[in-house]
Design a protein around this motif. Structure first.
Motif, PDB file in Angstrom:
ATOM      1  N   GLN A 194      34.340  36.289  32.382  1.00  0.00           N
ATOM      2  CA  GLN A 194      34.198  35.940  33.782  1.00  0.00           C
ATOM      3  C   GLN A 194      35.388  35.094  34.220  1.00  0.00           C
ATOM      4  O   GLN A 194      35.898  34.290  33.430  1.00  0.00           O
ATOM      5  CB  GLN A 194      32.899  35.159  34.022  1.00  0.00           C
ATOM      6  N   PRO A 195      35.817  35.275  35.470  1.00  0.00           N
ATOM      7  CA  PRO A 195      36.935  34.435  35.951  1.00  0.00           C
ATOM      8  C   PRO A 195      36.488  32.991  36.132  1.00  0.00           C
ATOM      9  O   PRO A 195      35.412  32.720  36.671  1.00  0.00           O
ATOM     10  CB  PRO A 195      37.300  35.091  37.291  1.00  0.00           C
ATOM     11  N   THR A 196      37.339  32.073  35.691  1.00  0.00           N
ATOM     12  CA  THR A 196      36.994  30.653  35.773  1.00  0.00           C
ATOM     13  C   THR A 196      38.248  29.790  35.851  1.00  0.00           C
ATOM     14  O   THR A 196      39.336  30.217  35.457  1.00  0.00           O
ATOM     15  CB  THR A 196      36.159  30.240  34.549  1.00  0.00           C
ATOM     16  N   LEU A 197      38.074  28.582  36.371  1.00  0.00           N
ATOM     17  CA  LEU A 197      39.135  27.585  36.438  1.00  0.00           C
ATOM     18  C   LEU A 197      38.800  26.345  35.610  1.00  0.00           C
ATOM     19  O   LEU A 197      39.484  25.332  35.722  1.00  0.00           O
ATOM     20  CB  LEU A 197      39.363  27.153  37.901  1.00  0.00           C
ATOM     21  N   ARG A 198      37.798  26.447  34.777  1.00  0.00           N
ATOM     22  CA  ARG A 198      37.318  25.263  34.052  1.00  0.00           C
ATOM     23  C   ARG A 198      38.280  24.774  32.981  1.00  0.00           C
ATOM     24  O   ARG A 198      38.180  23.628  32.531  1.00  0.00           O
ATOM     25  CB  ARG A 198      35.962  25.541  33.425  1.00  0.00           C
ATOM     26  N   CYS A 199      39.233  25.630  32.569  1.00  0.00           N
ATOM     27  CA  CYS A 199      40.194  25.195  31.549  1.00  0.00           C
ATOM     28  C   CYS A 199      41.335  24.380  32.137  1.00  0.00           C
ATOM     29  O   CYS A 199      42.139  23.816  31.386  1.00  0.00           O
ATOM     30  CB  CYS A 199      40.736  26.393  30.782  1.00  0.00           C
ATOM     31  N   GLY A 251      31.571  34.259  29.409  1.00  0.00           N
ATOM     32  CA  GLY A 251      30.617  33.518  30.218  1.00  0.00           C
ATOM     33  C   GLY A 251      29.266  33.406  29.562  1.00  0.00           C
ATOM     34  O   GLY A 251      29.137  33.409  28.331  1.00  0.00           O
ATOM     35  N   ASP A 252      28.216  33.325  30.372  1.00  0.00           N
ATOM     36  CA  ASP A 252      26.848  33.163  29.864  1.00  0.00           C
ATOM     37  C   ASP A 252      26.167  34.497  29.596  1.00  0.00           C
ATOM     38  O   ASP A 252      25.239  34.560  28.777  1.00  0.00           O
ATOM     39  CB  ASP A 252      26.015  32.369  30.885  1.00  0.00           C
ATOM     40  N   THR A 285      43.465  31.394  37.595  1.00  0.00           N
ATOM     41  CA  THR A 285      42.176  31.854  37.079  1.00  0.00           C
ATOM     42  C   THR A 285      42.356  32.585  35.761  1.00  0.00           C
ATOM     43  O   THR A 285      43.253  33.421  35.605  1.00  0.00           O
ATOM     44  CB  THR A 285      41.498  32.775  38.113  1.00  0.00           C
ATOM     45  N   GLN A 286      41.497  32.275  34.805  1.00  0.00           N
ATOM     46  CA  GLN A 286      41.476  32.950  33.511  1.00  0.00           C
ATOM     47  C   GLN A 286      40.116  33.619  33.309  1.00  0.00           C
ATOM     48  O   GLN A 286      39.100  33.149  33.800  1.00  0.00           O
ATOM     49  CB  GLN A 286      41.721  31.957  32.365  1.00  0.00           C
ATOM     50  N   ARG A 287      40.124  34.724  32.572  1.00  0.00           N
ATOM     51  CA  ARG A 287      38.887  35.425  32.252  1.00  0.00           C
ATOM     52  C   ARG A 287      38.445  34.998  30.849  1.00  0.00           C
ATOM     53  O   ARG A 287      39.036  35.379  29.841  1.00  0.00           O
ATOM     54  CB  ARG A 287      39.079  36.938  32.339  1.00  0.00           C
ATOM     55  N   GLN A 317      44.723  30.311  43.349  1.00  0.00           N
ATOM     56  CA  GLN A 317      43.500  30.611  42.603  1.00  0.00           C
ATOM     57  C   GLN A 317      43.679  31.842  41.730  1.00  0.00           C
ATOM     58  O   GLN A 317      43.204  31.889  40.594  1.00  0.00           O
ATOM     59  CB  GLN A 317      42.339  30.810  43.568  1.00  0.00           C
TER      60      GLN A 317
END
Length: 327
Positions: free
Chosen positions: A189-194, A163-164, A158-160, A154
């Motif tokens: 924000q850290p995310t894994l959506r990519c 965000g919203d 994880t990439q930053r 993770q």
């Protein structure tokens, strides 16, 4: 240990008696007995002292007095004095309590070893190896700890990204500078959506870690999601993946499982520099796992991308430190 025979001390007895006897006089029996007891030739005198004039009775022990050769003045010219016979010690009686070594015992006794009899009736037969056991794969233990593998994956994937929430500080700086605000800046924000892309090297240097590579790819699918995870394999250069495998999609987090140039001649510096620059143009973040210690890594490779040692001692903190050092 046998007791020491006193025959070797008769000469000492003669010399001692001759030293205390005046010249020309016969030796005194009392003196002879005393010297003999001092040298350990005879036993101590009983409680009641026996003089030379008393005749020993049956109730008293007769003292042993050695026979001395006559003085040289009593022997006629041309004749040799008769030598007394040495005491005989051939008796079978126990003499362990006699002499100066009283109380000593045998310090070592040899014990015969028992004869071992081999019995094969109760010996269990060994299990025979079957063909199925030879074909069975050995137990697998991954390089990373199972309890922390998901957390490390993770952190690597994880990439930053924006965000919203609006970045108020960045918005104030834009307005204060007099620049037109076309879009609201967002807080990262850290995310894994990519999604993620696992790049596996299939070479001689990584032949021992083939199961570890695919096990880690399976963990990446479980963490990021099967729909957002791609896997490609290359042999010699990352620029030409294996047939049927595609390059990473834009904005994907790329994880390289390779030995790079640990074995001489396995990696080309220009090819890796070109490939990493091309991935960054596509906004892909790149990191690598190397199953070799850091002292074998090239300096140009550590400056090119964040590298993590693929071993049991790797922790989540180690991964985060490597990512922050290159960021």
């Amino acid at each position: 240990m046998a007791a020491v025979r006193p025959a070797a001390w008769l000469g000492d007895l003669v010399r001692a008696v001759a030293a205390v006897t005046p010249p020309g006089e016969p030796p005194d029996p009392d003196v002879v007995g005393t010297v003999a007891r001092m040298l350990g030739i005879t036993e101590p005198v009983p409680v009641e002292k026996i003089t030379s004039r008393e005749v020993p009775t049956a109730q008293q022990d007769e003292p042993v007095t050695p026979v001395l050769p006559p003085a040289s003045s009593d022997v006629p010219f041309g004749e040799h004095p008769e030598r007394p016979e040495p005491p005989r010690f051939d008796d079978a009686e126990d003499d362990t309590g006699r002499g100066p070594l009283v109380g000593l015992r045998e310090s070592w006794v040899e014990v015969a070893k028992p004869t071992l009899v081999w019995e094969d009736e109760n010996v269990a037969m060994l299990e025979r190896t079957t063909v199925e056991q030879l074909r069975r794969k050995p137990p697998f233990e991954p390089l990373l700890r199972r309890a922390s593998t998901a957390a490390m994956v993770q952190s690597l994937m994880t990439q930053r990204l924006p965000g919203d929430e609006v970045d108020v500080d960045a918005l104030i700086d834009e307005v204060a500078a007099g620049r037109a605000v076309t879009s609201l800046p967002r807080l990262p924000q850290p995310t894994l959506r990519c999604g993620a892309h696992v790049l596996i090297e299939d070479s001689e240097a990584m032949s021992l870690f083939w199961r570890d590579q695919w096990e880690l790819a399976r963990v990446v699918r479980n963490v990021v999601g099967a729909a957002l995870t791609d896997v490609s394999v290359f042999s010699s250069t990352p620029l030409w993946p294996r047939r049927g495998h595609s390059h990473p999609a834009p904005r994907r987090a790329v994880l390289v499982l390779s030995a790079f140039d640990v074995l001489q001649g396995r990696a080309e510096r220009e090819e890796w520099e070109y490939y990493v620059a091309w991935l960054r143009q596509r906004e892909c973040r790149v990191a690598g796992l190397v199953p070799f210690p850091p002292d074998r890594w090239s300096r140009w490779l550590t400056r090119l991308m964040p590298l993590v040692c693929w071993d049991r001692g790797t922790t989540v903190g180690t991964v985060r430190s490597a990512l922050e050092r290159v960021a």
